[in-house]
Design an enzyme around this catalytic site. Sequence first.
Site, short mmCIF file in Angstrom:
data_model
loop_
_atom_site.label_atom_id
_atom_site.label_comp_id
_atom_site.label_asym_id
_atom_site.label_seq_id
_atom_site.Cartn_x
_atom_site.Cartn_y
_atom_site.Cartn_z
N LYS A 180 0.87 -1.18 0.00
CA LYS A 180 0.00 0.00 0.00
C LYS A 180 0.91 1.23 0.00
CE LYS A 180 -3.90 2.22 2.26
NZ LYS A 180 -3.39 3.58 2.01
N PHE A 515 -30.67 -14.59 18.80
CA PHE A 515 -31.46 -13.46 18.30
C PHE A 515 -31.13 -12.24 19.13
CE2 PHE A 515 -35.55 -11.39 17.09
CZ PHE A 515 -35.49 -11.64 15.73
#
Length: 740
Positions: A180, A515
């Site tokens: 990079k 959940f």
Amino acid sequence: MFVVQEHHASHLHYDFRLEWQGVLKSWAVPKGPSLDPHLKRLAVQVEDHPLEYGTFEGVIPEKQYGAGPVYIWDTGTWIPKAPVAAGFKKGHLEFELKGKRLKGTWDLIRTRMQGRQVQWLLVKREDRFARAGYEAPLIGDKSTVRRRVHTRTSFSFVQPMLALLVAEPPRGPQWWHEVKWDGYRIQAHLQGAKVKLYTRAGHEWSGKMETVVQSLATLNVQSAVLDGEVVVLDRQGRSHFQKLQNYFDSDPDQELTYVAFDLLMLNGEDLRDQSLKERRRKLQGILKGKHKNLRLSQQLKLNAASWKKLRRQGLEGVISKKLDSTYISGRKGEWVKSKFLNRQEFVIGGYVPGRGSRSDFGALLLGVYEKGQFRFVGKVGTGFSQNSITSIKKQLDRIKVAKKPFSAGDPPKSGAVWVRPELLAEVSFASWTHGMHLRAPVFVQLRKDKPAPEVTSDALLLTNPDKVLFAAEGITKLEVAEYYIAMVERMRPYFENRLLALVRCPDGSAGKCFFQKHLNAKADTIAVFEKDDALYVKDARGLLELVQMGAYEIHSRNSRAEAPGKPDQFVLDLDPGPGVAWGEVVSAALLIKKDLELLGLRSFVKLSGGKGLHIHVPFRPGPSWEEVKRFTHSLALNWEHRFPDRFVSKMAKKIRVGRIFIDYLRNSKGSTSVLPYSLRARDRSSVALPVAWTQLKKYKSGDAVTLKRALQILKKGRDPWANYFARAPVLPVQKARSAS
């Protein structure tokens, strides 16, 4: 079949031909097809041609009609999206093209401007194959044609392909890794001896980097568009941004290097639809030999040891790219970046005055742009040298303003000096807080390579991208993120600012799942919010943060976050009991659709991703939750009464054998149903897929579509739930209330 022939007759044009009823229906397109949906190409209808002409490539002799070279520019298959005979009669053909250059969904629209020949418009639709500014490249190979290529072909600035931030580089042979680079992203356009350099924001900077221009002009190409980074390198080949900044500010003797890593166009041919592997091969070909100030970005062989070595070398990070990825503008997940430090640009919106020996300023006030708002994200007071303090203070003094520029966040209420949000500060920091503030920020340098409004939070860090979430298919966390990036525009009407609940599976679908309706106080999120006992997200970043949390099955309530007490849709879940064939579920859904139409209601159907189907009905907000629940209950009772052998309205399993349970209970305030396009946390990556009513019979089960097949369906263009909330009708309970 379809074919496009590049025809160098008395006037260059492109012949666009569609096979239909034994002939090639033909149009002359003077400027050639464009993949830009905003460019409407004139297409003059000409006489039908025999099918054999679809393979012709050669020279039509002089003195014959159309004399000149003919080249097959593209060919493949076309798939009508609507009845063709009716389309010709109406003057509107809708179709998908599957060629090498032309892909995706298109329209041919007859205009009212008619003369001796019928005039149509050839228009590309918005989809993943659309390309802004696309001009049809010439492919003729005669020298005279070559000269025309380079006087005619103009390849406008292309919005760059960007990388998604991940915690570490992904592994596997499908990935290409490279350094990079710490410099300015520059797109180089070569046209003969002319070279233009464009920044990431599209600003023309050729005059600022003359040595790079001179070096690029020596390449043996007739035209090309390269993607790369302009850097200043030390003796070890590392890039140093501060030295690059010094080149522009005070030290023009620094030597610039253009590190090329991609090739978008070569000699008139658009390469963006080709794989990275093929683009790199061609890029390597044009950079053979030694070129002063030019370098090809090299591949890194990554493993745990080399990753640590790169960190010790002081590099900023690594870019990883899929070898088969095409070049698509924006952040799509097929390129990812992994940094050794969190570091990004922020916009300076003001400063806090200093005290004692440091009287210029004590800290800079930083912000980013989010959906048009300038959000305060914290202040940075360390990392400055005395020279940088003096230089920055002079620049701040020139842009002072009386009014606070921040429109969101929580900047200091007193003592701050405000400035126009123009200057960019690059800052390293430890992480983001839950309230979207910077932890332990340190000033690095000022930057000038992008306009302030383009600075947004680069906050999403995808950890463990190689973690397998669907073991049966080997689907990783990164692939799930890529799926949601691809689907985000289709999903937006159903998740954006809508109240959500999550099925979280931190260890993958085969592990323990639970959940969740509330936001964990320890969750390090920025774009996931809580309201009215539920979660919601505003944009794609929020959707990806759910993936990061292991919540890739997403459910939603039937109301929006800003109006939690006002439902605007209801959902009927057709859940087949034991012994019910899939064909019976489809027939039941079609029966329900007709009944709803008699009530003036439009309905939409989706595969549930499980055993059954979901029918969605949008309506104008107005009824209460209780009214909607009573209304849907009455519908279920009606179908149960009329068809007792087919339907049941109660949940008890013992009465559901051989019948379909119409689950209307999803329409009370706290209830939810799975979000359209959401993955399901099951053994396979099944998708809750919206489908067109006319296509419903071709699916074999409610979980027939997996992640990879859903992506293939997405490529075909048309959204079966387009305009879902448009022209939403009044629910009959509203009419009854008004009448009473």
